[in-house]
Design an enzyme around this catalytic site. Structure first.
Site, PDB file in Angstrom:
ATOM      1  N   ARG A 242       0.852  -1.190   0.000  1.00 42.96           N
ATOM      2  CA  ARG A 242       0.000   0.000   0.000  1.00 42.96           C
ATOM      3  C   ARG A 242       0.890   1.243   0.000  1.00 42.96           C
ATOM      4  O   ARG A 242       1.876   1.316   0.745  1.00 42.96           O
ATOM      5  CB  ARG A 242      -0.921   0.024   1.228  1.00 42.96           C
ATOM      6  CG  ARG A 242      -2.022  -1.030   1.205  1.00 42.96           C
ATOM      7  CD  ARG A 242      -3.058  -0.735   0.132  1.00 42.96           C
ATOM      8  NE  ARG A 242      -4.162  -1.696   0.128  1.00 42.96           N
ATOM      9  CZ  ARG A 242      -4.225  -2.770  -0.645  1.00 42.96           C
ATOM     10  NH1 ARG A 242      -3.214  -3.035  -1.473  1.00 42.96           N
ATOM     11  NH2 ARG A 242      -5.262  -3.586  -0.606  1.00 42.96           N
ATOM     12  N   GLU A 271      -3.237   7.516  -6.146  1.00 40.06           N
ATOM     13  CA  GLU A 271      -3.265   6.776  -7.407  1.00 40.06           C
ATOM     14  C   GLU A 271      -4.465   7.196  -8.250  1.00 40.06           C
ATOM     15  O   GLU A 271      -5.581   7.278  -7.724  1.00 40.06           O
ATOM     16  CB  GLU A 271      -3.314   5.270  -7.123  1.00 40.06           C
ATOM     17  CG  GLU A 271      -2.060   4.795  -6.406  1.00 40.06           C
ATOM     18  CD  GLU A 271      -2.088   3.342  -5.986  1.00 40.06           C
ATOM     19  OE1 GLU A 271      -1.043   2.800  -5.608  1.00 40.06           O
ATOM     20  OE2 GLU A 271      -3.193   2.735  -6.049  1.00 40.06           O
ATOM     21  N   HIS A 290       0.642  -0.002 -10.068  1.00 36.71           N
ATOM     22  CA  HIS A 290      -0.255  -0.848  -9.266  1.00 36.71           C
ATOM     23  C   HIS A 290      -0.757  -2.051 -10.065  1.00 36.71           C
ATOM     24  O   HIS A 290      -1.963  -2.268 -10.217  1.00 36.71           O
ATOM     25  CB  HIS A 290      -1.443  -0.028  -8.747  1.00 36.71           C
ATOM     26  CG  HIS A 290      -2.057  -0.632  -7.509  1.00 36.71           C
ATOM     27  ND1 HIS A 290      -2.581   0.131  -6.504  1.00 36.71           N
ATOM     28  CD2 HIS A 290      -2.237  -1.929  -7.129  1.00 36.71           C
ATOM     29  CE1 HIS A 290      -3.063  -0.662  -5.550  1.00 36.71           C
ATOM     30  NE2 HIS A 290      -2.859  -1.928  -5.916  1.00 36.71           N
TER      31      HIS A 290
END
Length: 324
Positions: A242, A271, A290
């Site tokens: 994370r 993000e 990601h």
């Protein structure tokens, strides 16, 4: 089995076209939107309409949205994280919030070690340099622009020895690395794979540090100026857990000073990444968007588990409910 009205609000990330929604269609009338909104929007409630099942990944479901969707009975998340949903309010309205607790253990650990391998050998850089003509024009039979690094005999520290942490530990042990771990929940299985130590011991002894812990108040910002100061000079950091686990300016400063030799992150605090993120201009910092979880096999697992979750819920025996 009851027939349901089902809406998928942001299906593209889970299924950009290489999977089938048929496992979900089994349960009723299905409408799939590739994207709706990743911020609070009236469009979310509008698209849910009179559906009794909403399926989301990162589309937020707020108390206001829930109030505007009186037929909603269950929210299924195509992921493990569910912080985009007001879980407590959903429970107060009798709405089950159900996630996919595990689906990407092996691919996420594979990706984490892959990031480390790229730092150690810089495969991509040297491939580009060869194709740019540097090898054919070189007076020596080989060349390299970065120090090559061997991992055998070095110490890896894993913060968070859950399913993914254990899978990473298995790979690192196969590379003949010493593996340390810090986790508040210790297990016999974990003790076979790693040596449990305090956080300060892990920071002081590790050549490479992997973040595999969840984002909790006590882990937010765990990579910060003070903890970086406790690390070895020239440490390597890998984070595909994370983004908010890392104070990004502190990491960028440590990369610039050389305290941290290199970092590789697949997640950032905001993000998509902000254009002014300090990591974008930090030296020796690999950033990927990601995608640790995104192998087709893992996404198919998400689809299948979500179908199983709906089946169990429909039968009155719900599983993976996170807001009981």
């Amino acid at each position: 089995m009851d027939r349901h009205k089902i809406v998928v609000l942001d299906g593209y990330t889970e299924n950009p076209g290489d999977l089938s929604w048929d496992p979900i269609k089994e349960f009723g009338d299905l409408t799939v939107y590739d994207r709706t909104s990743y911020t609070e929007s009236d469009l979310i409630a509008e698209r849910i309409g009179d559906a009794d099942i909403a399926i989301i990944n990162k589309t937020p479901i707020s108390a206001a949205t829930i109030d505007n969707c009186p037929d909603l009975k269950a929210i299924f998340v195509l992921a493990t994280g569910y912080n985009v949903v007001d879980a407590a309010y959903a429970r107060s309205r009798g709405i089950d919030l159900i996630n996919v607790p595990t689906y990407g253990t092996h691919i996420v650990s594979q990706y984490a070690v892959g990031l480390l391998m790229e730092i150690c050998s810089h495969y991509g850089h040297h491939d580009r340099e060869v194709k740019a003509g540097r090898w054919q024009d070189n007076i020596d039979w080989c060349f390299w622009d970065y120090p090559m690094m061997e991992l055998a005999g070095k110490t890896a520290g894993i913060i968070g020895l859950g399913r993914i942490g254990k899978a990473t530990a298995k790979i690192l042990r196969a590379l003949e690395m010493r593996v340390l771990a810090n986790d508040s929940h210790r297990s016999d299985e974990g003790a076979v794979l790693a040596e449990y130590v305090s956080l300060d011991e892990l920071l002081a002894q590790s050549d490479v540090i992997f973040l595999h812990c969840p984002l909790f108040p006590e882990t937010e910002g765990i990579v910060c100026r003070d903890n970086i100061a406790k690390m070895k000079d020239g440490v390597i950091l890998i984070n595909n857990s994370r983004g908010p686990l890392v104070i990004e300016q502190d990491l960028a400063d440590a990369l610039k000073s050389g305290k941290v030799y290199a970092a590789a992150v697949d997640v950032v605090s905001q993000e998509p990444i902000n254009a002014d993120s300090p990591l974008l201009t930090a030296p020796n910092c690999i950033i990927t968007p990601h995608i640790s979880w995104a192998a087709r096999e893992a996404r198919q697992r998400i689809m299948d588990i979500t179908a199983d979750n709906i089946r169990a819920w429909d039968a009155g025996e719900p599983v993976n409910v996170v807001n009981k």
